[in-house]
Design an enzyme around this catalytic site. Structure first.
Site, PDB file in Angstrom:
ATOM      1  N   LYS A  98       0.846  -1.196   0.000  1.00 60.86           N
ATOM      2  CA  LYS A  98       0.000   0.000   0.000  1.00 60.86           C
ATOM      3  C   LYS A  98       0.881   1.246   0.000  1.00 60.86           C
ATOM      4  CE  LYS A  98      -3.691   0.138   2.609  1.00 60.86           C
ATOM      5  NZ  LYS A  98      -4.471   0.044   3.870  1.00 60.86           N
TER       6      LYS A  98
HETATM    7  C1  E4P Z   1      -7.689   0.774   4.255  1.00 63.00           C
HETATM    8  O1  E4P Z   1      -6.962  -0.141   4.222  1.00 63.00           O
HETATM    9  C2  E4P Z   1      -7.624   1.936   5.148  1.00 63.00           C
HETATM   10  O2  E4P Z   1      -6.373   2.021   5.713  1.00 63.00           O
HETATM   11  C3  E4P Z   1      -8.687   1.852   6.206  1.00 63.00           C
HETATM   12  O3  E4P Z   1      -9.856   1.281   5.667  1.00 63.00           O
HETATM   13  C4  E4P Z   1      -8.991   3.173   6.854  1.00 63.00           C
HETATM   14  O4  E4P Z   1     -10.109   3.008   7.669  1.00 63.00           O
HETATM   15  P1  E4P Z   1     -10.543   4.085   8.773  1.00 63.00           P
HETATM   16  O5  E4P Z   1     -10.966   5.316   8.053  1.00 63.00           O
HETATM   17  O6  E4P Z   1     -11.663   3.424   9.491  1.00 63.00           O
HETATM   18  O7  E4P Z   1      -9.343   4.299   9.627  1.00 63.00           O
END
Ligand code: E4P
Length: 226
Positions: A86
């Site tokens: 990522k």
């Molecule tokens: C995806 O992998 C993101 O890092 C994650 O869904 C973020 O979620 P949040 O907004 O609940 O922290």
């Protein structure tokens, strides 16, 4: 639609893998920190639970492209299998995605808040882009709409890049994206359980059992008859 778990808690992951058709796990630095475990210890356990085929998405922390590429290679060497790196969708991130594409390392463009950010990630060679649905909603915009627009742009141009929608706070957001044909979503574990958390389901099942037992006897199932 692929369904991934947006969490690194192995108790949750084991439970969900037991019951549901899960396609992988996504993590981010916050999610990893919540385990309280050394990162590679937690990630190796998750990889062994998932097997090599299911996807595991792991985020870099560097802020420059060179550092991101170095981290990506370290992550892939520690956590082989169907692993995606990522990369935040910022200028250094786009540079890193292009370099990693050349190395054959799969990337997921993350922290996506706008369609044009996603378009840049797709053009930089990302396999997935992750719009943050609920965080967009929190800004006063429509996260589901942004994810749908990204899906449309990727489809129109035929990029080999798919939406991996993330940051959900309810199942309605996910259902809307399923209806739109979004490729993948990653969900907090408790929201996956919410899909079947409806008393009507269980009272219906109970009534089938009760009606059957009244005629054929208690505790019998279809293996007990010729
Ligand atoms: C995806 O992998 C993101 O890092 C994650 O869904 C973020 O979620 P949040 O907004 O609940 O922290």
């Amino acid at each position: 639609m692929k369904l991934l778990i947006d969490d690194a808690n192995v108790t949750w992951i084991k439970k969900l893998l037991k019951y549901y058709p899960i396609d992988g796990v996504t993590t981010n630095p916050t999610i990893l920190s919540r385990t309280g475990r050394p990162p590679y210890e937690a990630l190796k356990e998750i990889r062994s639970l998932l097997g090599d085929e299911r996807e595991l998405h792991i985020q870099v922390l560097s802020s420059d492209a060179e550092g991101m590429v170095k981290e990506a290679k370290k992550i892939i060497s520690e956590i082989p299998g169907n692993t995606f790196i990522k990369i935040p969708c910022v200028p250094e991130g786009f540079a890193a995605m292009q370099l990693l594409k050349e190395e054959g390392i799969h990337t997921t463009g993350t922290t996506v808040f706008t369609p044009m950010q996603a378009l840049l990630a797709a053009k930089s060679g990302a396999s997935y882009v992750a719009p943050y649905v609920n965080r967009i909603d929190l800004l006063g915009f429509d996260g589901v709409l942004v994810a749908k627009q990204i899906h449309q742009i990727l489809t129109v141009y035929g990029y080999p890049c798919r939406v991996l929608a993330a940051s959900f706070k309810n199942t309605q957001q996910m259902q809307e994206l399923a209806l739109a044909g979004i490729a993948s979503i990653t969900s907090p574990p408790d929201l996956i359980e919410e899909y079947v958390n409806n008393p009507v389901i269980y009272t219906s099942i109970q009534s089938f059992e009760d009606n059957f037992a009244r005629v054929y006897g208690e505790g019998l199932d279809m293996t007990k008859f010729d």
